[in-house]
Structures are given as C-alpha cells and as structure tokens.
Design an enzyme around this catalytic site. Structure first.
Site, PDB file in Angstrom:
ATOM      1  CB  CYS A  80      -0.881  -0.018   1.257  1.00 45.61           C
ATOM      2  SG  CYS A  80      -1.977   1.398   1.390  1.00 45.61           S
ATOM      3  CG  HIS A 103      -5.644  -2.529  -1.096  1.00 43.35           C
ATOM      4  ND1 HIS A 103      -4.569  -3.112  -0.457  1.00 43.35           N
ATOM      5  CD2 HIS A 103      -5.451  -1.183  -0.987  1.00 43.35           C
ATOM      6  CE1 HIS A 103      -3.775  -2.154   0.017  1.00 43.35           C
ATOM      7  NE2 HIS A 103      -4.284  -0.974  -0.300  1.00 43.35           N
ATOM      8  CD  GLU A 104      -6.659   1.203  -3.753  1.00 37.14           C
ATOM      9  OE1 GLU A 104      -6.806   2.140  -2.949  1.00 37.14           O
ATOM     10  OE2 GLU A 104      -5.548   0.676  -3.962  1.00 37.14           O
ATOM     11  CG  HIS A 141      -7.399   2.641   1.232  1.00 34.82           C
ATOM     12  ND1 HIS A 141      -6.610   2.980   2.315  1.00 34.82           N
ATOM     13  CD2 HIS A 141      -6.574   2.003   0.373  1.00 34.82           C
ATOM     14  CE1 HIS A 141      -5.376   2.564   2.112  1.00 34.82           C
ATOM     15  NE2 HIS A 141      -5.318   1.960   0.941  1.00 34.82           N
TER      16      HIS A 141
HETATM   17 ZN   LIG Z   1      -3.711   1.016   0.066  1.00 30.69          ZN
END
Ligand SMILES: [Zn+2]
Length: 186
Positions: free
Chosen positions: A94, A136-137, A140
């Site tokens: 990341c 993954h995003e 966030h």
């Molecule tokens: Zn990330």
C-alpha cells in the site's frame, strides 16, 4: 499535480468517507491528480483518503503489472460490493504503508456497483488482480487498511515497521503528507 500521500497513522485513513453527489470540474481535477500521484509512486490503485480527501472515490490502473498491460484505467465512485465468490491469498502492499507487504486472504471475484467519472452507473464482475485491487481500495473508503486483514501472527512480524512509519521514519520515492518526516531520526 502530484499530491502527497497520507501514511499509516494519519487519521484521514481511518475515517469513513462520504458518497459523492455528482461530477464537477473540481472532481475531475482531483481524479486527474490522483492518477498522476498514483503513477508517480508506481501504484496500481489509490483511494481518495490517501490524498486527504474523505470521499468515496478511487482510481485503479493495473497496466504496469505483468500480464495486465492491456487493462484500462478505472475511476470508481460510490462503490458497493454486491456479491463475492471464492477465496485466495495474495501478497499486498500500500502506498500509505511504504515498504511493508503481507499476505491477505480475500474473495477471488466480486460483483460491484459503482459510478464512473461521468457519474454513469455500472454493475460489473471482476476477478484476479482487478478484484484484489478494488477490494483493497474499497476498504480504504471504510477506514480499513490491508494490515488489519492480515493474520495476527504475520501482523506481529511487521509491527516494528508500522511503528517506524508512525514515527515518520520512512523513506519514499514519492511525496508523503507527514509533516514530521525526518529520515535521520534514530
Ligand atoms: Zn492502500
């Protein structure tokens, strides 16, 4: 414009983001800056909170990854993961957690509803690396980082690195938002 990236202990990464209501010039500019910042850092995905904007927006471009040269860049606004299938372990990194990598188990394919940069709605299925980056995003946008999803045993092994990032002892090839950056701190 290349925007500085917020790192591990920055509170903006832990906030739940706000949905966008429409596209305008300001959003267009932010999206352009996010692509520029991501590519400058050799990233394949970037979520708005990573550049300090607490919005449900992310960009993806996996075309630098081997075997994905033909993949098109994606703008993803207000995403909802509708369904998931299968499970696979993959090694993740990341831009907000420089030099740290770890194995994370996630669904191998996802069905996702989102809006593009013109605010047009799409529902689509993704798998392989695209599904991985999107998950993954999207994490966030909910204040979750990949290290939160690592097995406790593996997570313990990287705690020292995370503490170092928190102290600002981090060296990156791209600008980061931490004001206390001091590479010489012992
Ligand atoms: Zn990330």
């Amino acid at each position: 414009m290349i925007l500085p990236i917020n790192t591990y202990s920055d509170q903006v990464l832990r906030r739940k983001t706000k949905p966008l209501k429409g596209a305008d010039e300001q959003l267009e500019e932010l999206i352009g800056n996010m692509f520029e910042s991501m590519r400058n850092a050799d990233g394949i995905g970037l979520a708005a909170p990573q550049v300090g904007a607490s919005l449900r927006l992310l960009v993806v471009d996996i075309s630098i990854a081997e075997g994905y040269e033909k993949a098109s860049p994606m703008v993803v606004i207000n995403p909802h993961i509708l369904a998931v299938k299968g499970f696979v372990s993959m090694n993740e990194g990341c831009l907000s957690i420089p030099d740290v990598r770890g194995d994370v188990v996630r669904p191998s394919s996802i069905q996702i509803k989102y809006r593009d940069e013109h605010f047009e709605e799409h529902t689509a299925e993704f798998n392989d690396l695209t599904a991985r980056v999107l998950q993954h995003e999207v994490d966030h946008l909910d204040g979750t980082l990949f290290v939160d999803r690592m097995q406790r045993r593996n997570r313990r092994k990287i705690q020292k690195e995370l503490d170092a990032i928190t102290r600002g002892e981090v060296r990156t090839s791209y600008p980061i938002a931490t004001q206390t950056l001091d590479c010489e701190v012992k």
